[in-house]
Design a protein around this motif. Structure first.
Motif, PDB file in Angstrom:
ATOM      1  N   GLU B  14       0.799  -1.004   0.090  1.00  0.00           N
ATOM      2  CA  GLU B  14      -0.095  -0.280  -0.092  1.00  0.00           C
ATOM      3  C   GLU B  14       0.871   1.239  -0.053  1.00  0.00           C
ATOM      4  O   GLU B  14       0.344   2.451  -0.503  1.00  0.00           O
ATOM      5  CB  GLU B  14      -1.004   0.158   1.040  1.00  0.00           C
ATOM      6  N   MET B  15       2.177   1.204   0.614  1.00  0.00           N
ATOM      7  CA  MET B  15       3.075   2.374   0.653  1.00  0.00           C
ATOM      8  C   MET B  15       3.317   2.558  -0.844  1.00  0.00           C
ATOM      9  O   MET B  15       3.447   3.681  -1.164  1.00  0.00           O
ATOM     10  CB  MET B  15       4.157   2.011   1.449  1.00  0.00           C
ATOM     11  N   GLU B  17       1.927   1.522  -3.388  1.00  0.00           N
ATOM     12  CA  GLU B  17       0.913   2.144  -4.355  1.00  0.00           C
ATOM     13  C   GLU B  17       0.739   3.814  -4.229  1.00  0.00           C
ATOM     14  O   GLU B  17       0.469   4.629  -4.945  1.00  0.00           O
ATOM     15  CB  GLU B  17      -0.592   1.540  -3.788  1.00  0.00           C
ATOM     16  N   GLY B  18       0.819   4.359  -2.946  1.00  0.00           N
ATOM     17  CA  GLY B  18       0.516   5.714  -2.423  1.00  0.00           C
ATOM     18  C   GLY B  18       1.690   6.445  -3.002  1.00  0.00           C
ATOM     19  O   GLY B  18       1.593   7.641  -3.349  1.00  0.00           O
ATOM     20  N   MET B  19       2.884   5.855  -3.385  1.00  0.00           N
ATOM     21  CA  MET B  19       3.874   6.357  -3.841  1.00  0.00           C
ATOM     22  C   MET B  19       3.808   6.793  -5.274  1.00  0.00           C
ATOM     23  O   MET B  19       4.079   7.680  -5.732  1.00  0.00           O
ATOM     24  CB  MET B  19       5.220   5.584  -3.505  1.00  0.00           C
ATOM     25  N   ALA B  21       1.179   6.974  -6.803  1.00  0.00           N
ATOM     26  CA  ALA B  21       0.058   7.719  -6.997  1.00  0.00           C
ATOM     27  C   ALA B  21       0.570   9.039  -6.850  1.00  0.00           C
ATOM     28  O   ALA B  21      -0.021  10.193  -7.219  1.00  0.00           O
ATOM     29  CB  ALA B  21      -1.087   7.456  -5.773  1.00  0.00           C
ATOM     30  N   ALA B  22       1.479   9.426  -5.855  1.00  0.00           N
ATOM     31  CA  ALA B  22       2.034  10.718  -5.702  1.00  0.00           C
ATOM     32  C   ALA B  22       2.920  11.249  -6.672  1.00  0.00           C
ATOM     33  O   ALA B  22       3.141  12.297  -7.091  1.00  0.00           O
ATOM     34  CB  ALA B  22       2.555  10.752  -4.158  1.00  0.00           C
ATOM     35  N   HIS B  23       3.932  10.355  -7.264  1.00  0.00           N
ATOM     36  CA  HIS B  23       4.853  10.622  -8.105  1.00  0.00           C
ATOM     37  C   HIS B  23       4.567  10.019  -9.544  1.00  0.00           C
ATOM     38  O   HIS B  23       5.194   8.650  -9.631  1.00  0.00           O
ATOM     39  CB  HIS B  23       6.218  10.185  -7.431  1.00  0.00           C
ATOM     40  N   PRO B  58      12.409   8.163   3.136  1.00  0.00           N
ATOM     41  CA  PRO B  58      12.376   8.132   1.577  1.00  0.00           C
ATOM     42  C   PRO B  58      13.270   7.207   0.975  1.00  0.00           C
ATOM     43  O   PRO B  58      13.186   6.736  -0.107  1.00  0.00           O
ATOM     44  CB  PRO B  58      12.871   9.270   0.920  1.00  0.00           C
ATOM     45  N   PRO B 327      11.900  12.289  -5.661  1.00  0.00           N
ATOM     46  CA  PRO B 327      11.098  12.821  -4.334  1.00  0.00           C
ATOM     47  C   PRO B 327      11.885  12.998  -3.089  1.00  0.00           C
ATOM     48  O   PRO B 327      11.385  13.911  -2.322  1.00  0.00           O
ATOM     49  CB  PRO B 327      10.108  11.351  -4.269  1.00  0.00           C
TER      50      PRO B 327
END
Ligand SMILES: Nc1ncnc2c1ncn2[C@@H]1O[C@H](COP(=O)(O)OP(=O)(O)O)[C@@H](O)[C@H]1O
Ligand SMILES: Nc1ncnc2c1ncn2[C@@H]1O[C@H](COP(=O)(O)OP(=O)(O)O)[C@@H](O)[C@H]1O
Ligand SMILES: [Mg+2]
Ligand SMILES: [Mg+2]
Ligand SMILES: [Mg+2]
Ligand SMILES: [Mg+2]
Lengths: 210, 333, 333, 210
Positions: B14-15, B17-19, B21-23, B58, B327
């Protein structure tokens, strides 16, 4: 024991091992928190669940099954334990190509120990899984080859030997693995990888005894 | 312990995926925990990859981008990625000029990378080399340890190797500057509190209300010494001395420094540490050419910090100053 | 509670010293807790300044640099800077075209800025205007409150106003875009744990082992509701819904988002939150043009996060995309 | 009482106030943690230490001294309390230009209350320092102007009134200050700023009584 029975036994053994590791997950993690990074239980549990699943979809020779389990461990365990457990099973499985006999199991055991020592650059006394594997393998080989015991009896002795190996890891200083960073502070703690090795051998014995 | 997570088993997935999605400039290799540049493999340059356990964000995928990494593999929390995924990553980042891997010196990481390199060479005939970073001066490099650990100095290695790869250097050139950086960098860390892994949900180690751990690793492995709590200045002195003793720099040397947060320590406190660090370097006639302060190589929610010092020369200065856009780190011309 | 500090009374001073030591492009106004660009006042543009209590790092001084702030004043931890220092800052950042202040809606901040503006006008005839940011949707804006608080949406205001100032906009233009941003932005936060101020050394508020606080402020002021711990997905749904209800966006709108860490929460968990946030926005037909994930407006070592959503138009997109180079945020062309 | 004696009294009063706030620092911070941001004790303590230091370097009229104290508070307290306490002392000090008399102190008190209400946009009942100041100022004015009590006696009544004002803040909902964010949850907590106001009045009375 024909090949089919042998293959079934391997299925059963991996199932018993997976169950045992699920039970001992927290205990192994606790051991790893004291001198490592608190993941050995999760790693082993995840790996053996995966091995079990892959074996359920696999038919074949004992050698193929053991190799499949090894591949599953390499791709699921990660960390130090992944290549050590998985890679060694993969290599050692080659010794089972002619099926499971007293002779081939000794060769398997020796090859397994050798591979762990090589990959891990570890020797006995470094406070790692090698300390459980070494006495087990030596005892097994001696019982079969010198004393002419039958493999089941020899395996029983090997488990006892592994147990003493695990106990031996507690009072010594670690030279390999994360525990080595602790220096003298590693003394007094039992090694997680040696402990999980013992559990696997105990389950192997239980299934073989049935 | 409370955490902003769903199921512990899903946290890495999930991390990531979120990453991505942000980048949008990042892409996940399907069915893996490997993240690569969206345009990987980049032709005309050596691919640069890294990887290791999760929980150091990061690090690792946060350093993917122009001038740094092409790919990064995320293992389970604090657990090395598996060899098969590392091999997939290596192959996905090979634009024809081969791939260089930055590996931190943990037996799990090293053994899995070794296996992966063999696999990539066998399966795809990929040209692969790697460096093993071991900057942690807290660990004695002796017969009695697995060798020094790779910690925050790895970020300097990513930057230097990334700049060399971006400027068209070949594998041998990249290896040379990566090893040079590793030889000239030292790090020492400390913890005020233990990290809490999602899986265990409780502190990995117990520290008393008035205790700190010096020489801590980035996996909640206990450090080398446990002492009474000290002031920020005293802690900084202790860490800095350990690093400088290891590096043994001549007065007049130029250095780059990192005051790295372990994840749970507020930036305010890292600046307090940087203040004393720069005073100490100044006292010894060392010249700080660049000072980084922030969370670069974390250990989940652990409170504490590490201090990294890198001895520079003109080549390293050029490579550190080269542009990078990721990032976790941006350097503009 | 253990902290990496020396004397609590010295923490703001020492943090600022450590900050200017790390960032040579920053300069401290002597005898004050004000930090400005080293080349301030910059001629030919309106000066942009901000300020507030310390403990929110990288806010405020971390946003000083090209394309964002010219100066920032640091108060004591969670306490507004004093009017005399604010006035000094305003005068130091006036390059002849006046100064614009970004103020967060707290009575202390507003009253001290008001006093400072009067002082700067009187003492130096400086042209000064300001915006009061109040993006916190957790607080009802009614007769019964001091109005909504200024929280993480302030960073968008810094960016937008900074880009307008950099492009030569006059005070009125800057005010227009700053107010537009404030009108279109909403934020809602939550805490898993309390922050610990250096002075008190203990949690500002008590949260049970299974409790979380929704609608938390950034000063450890208790939030609006205390509930049982939920999963990251549920928390994200709760926060996002509160923000979207307030903004009332049409399907098809473009937005920029921030998943902001409160200081003690690992980046890993913020990405887990971002994953669900982007799914939710997607479900509602909203189009995320840019997603930020990180520690932008913290509350010391508090564990928790806030979610910010900004409704965009073409002008705001241009201003957000304009280059900026600061310790806390870099945007490259 | 000549000007010099008056000035000395102001020095003494500020000293007593500073001591009292140092003592009560933690208590005020605790009140502020419950409904604010846990800094009122530190803010007030820092401010009055600074005021004390500046006054030690200052000679002058009562009006000048009070103004100096106000300036010190504005530049050292910060937060909401800084401009409210400091700014109001600065403004109200103008009423003391003819020295300290029954008449000028009433004007001073009224001006102080007015300035706090204006800057803070607060009225009585908002659960702020205004709730302590209002009853104190009203009672003082009535006692001096209507009942013709002497200022010392009037000040004693004002302190009692302030105490009731502080108690009144507990059962009501906050409309101003950080506590207002709490909504109904602010009910049941005593306001820190009202409390510090009471302490200052108590010290003023103690010094005046000597
Ligand atoms: N170099 C090595 N050689 C042999 N065994 C090792 C070595 N390093 C670690 N081990 C074994 O692996 C165990 C730790 O496994 P695990 O916790 O899963 O991996 P990690 O240390 O990467 O977190 C140790 O307890 C030890 O028995
Ligand atoms: N708008 C206002 N009007 C009057 N008094 C106020 C107002 N806002 C706050 N106060 C007073 O200030 C006190 C808080 O002071 P302090 O904690 O030092 O500042 P901050 O709230 O900025 O942290 C409150 O208890 C209240 O009595
Ligand atoms: Mg481990
Ligand atoms: Mg591990
Ligand atoms: Mg405050
Ligand atoms: Mg307060």
């Amino acid at each position: 024991m024909d090949r089919e029975t042998q293959s079934e036994a391997i299925h059963e053994a991996v199932e018993a091992m997976a169950d045992r590791l699920a039970e001992e997950k927290e205990h192994l993690t606790d051991l790893d928190s004291a001198i490592g990074d608190a993941d050995h239980g999760a790693n082993m549990n995840r790996g053996f669940q995966a091995a079990l699943e892959r074996l359920e979809e696999t038919d074949g020779d004992p050698a193929e099954l053991v190799k499949t389990a090894g591949v599953a461990l390499v791709s699921e365990v990660g960390g130090a334990a992944g290549p050590l457990y998985g890679g060694s099973l993969m290599k050692a499985s080659q010794e089972l190509e002619d099926g499971i006999t007293a002779e081939t199991t000794v060769a398997f055991a020796e090859r397994y120990l050798e591979t762990v020592e090589e990959r891990g650059k570890a020797s006995v006394g470094d406070k790692t899984m090698v300390d459980a594997i070494t006495p087990a393998v030596h005892t097994y080989k001696k019982a079969v080859e010198v004393d002419d015991h039958d493999p089941l009896e020899a395996l029983g002795k090997a488990v006892d030997a592994a147990e003493r190996g695990v106990a031996f890891t507690t009072p010594i200083r670690a030279k390999k693995g994360r525990a080595s960073y602790l220096g003298w502070r590693s003394v007094g703690h039992q090694d997680p990888g040696a402990t999980s090795t013992l559990y696997l051998l105990e389950e192997l014995l239980a299934v073989a005894t049935e | 312990m409370k955490k902003l997570i769903n199921e512990p088993e899903a946290v890495v997935d999930e991390m990531l995926e979120g990453m991505v999605a942000a980048h949008p400039e990042l892409r996940r290799l399907e069915g893996t925990e490997v993240v690569v540049r969206d345009d990987a493999p980049v032709e005309g340059k050596v691919g640069l990859v890294s990887g290791g356990g999760s929980g150091h964000e990061p690090t690792h995928a946060g350093y993917i981008g122009d001038g740094m990494l092409d790919g990064a593999a995320a293992g389970e929390v604090f657990t090395s990625p598996t060899a098969d995924q590392l091999s997939e990553m290596i192959q996905a980042c090979d634009g024809g000029d081969g791939v260089f891997c930055v590996v931190k010196n943990y037996e799990g990481d090293v053994m899995n990378f070794e296996t992966a390199v063999e696999m990539a060479e066998m399966e795809a005939d990929t040209d692969v080399e790697y460096v093993v970073v071991d900057d942690d001066v807290a660990v004695e490099d002796s017969l009695y340890t697995s060798g020094r650990r790779g910690v925050c100095g790895t970020i300097f290695v990513h930057k230097v190797a990334g700049a060399m790869a971006a400027s068209g250097g070949d594998i041998a050139e990249i290896k040379r500057v990566a090893e040079k950086t590793n030889e000239r960098v030292g790090t020492m860390g400390m913890a005020l509190t233990s990290c809490v892994t999602p899986d265990k949900g409780e502190p990995t180690f117990d520290l008393g209300e008035d205790e700190i751990e010096l020489g801590i690793g980035i996996h909640g492995e206990p450090g080398t010494e446990r002492t009474e709590i000290m002031s920020a200045d005293e802690i900084t002195e202790h860490l800095t001395e350990a690093v400088l003793e290891d590096l043994d720099l001549e007065s007049g040397s130029e250095v780059a420094t990192i005051v790295n947060g372990m994840g749970g320590t507020p930036l305010m406190e890292l600046y307090v540490v940087n203040r004393r660090l720069q005073e100490l370097l100044d006292d010894r006639g060392l010249d700080t050419w660049d000072a980084w302060v922030g969370d670069y190589m974390t250990s989940l929610d652990m409170m504490g910090c590490s201090i990294t010092v890198l001895e520079l020369d003109d080549e390293l200065k050029d490579l550190l100053a080269a542009p990078a856009e990721t990032p976790g780190l941006t350097v503009t011309e």
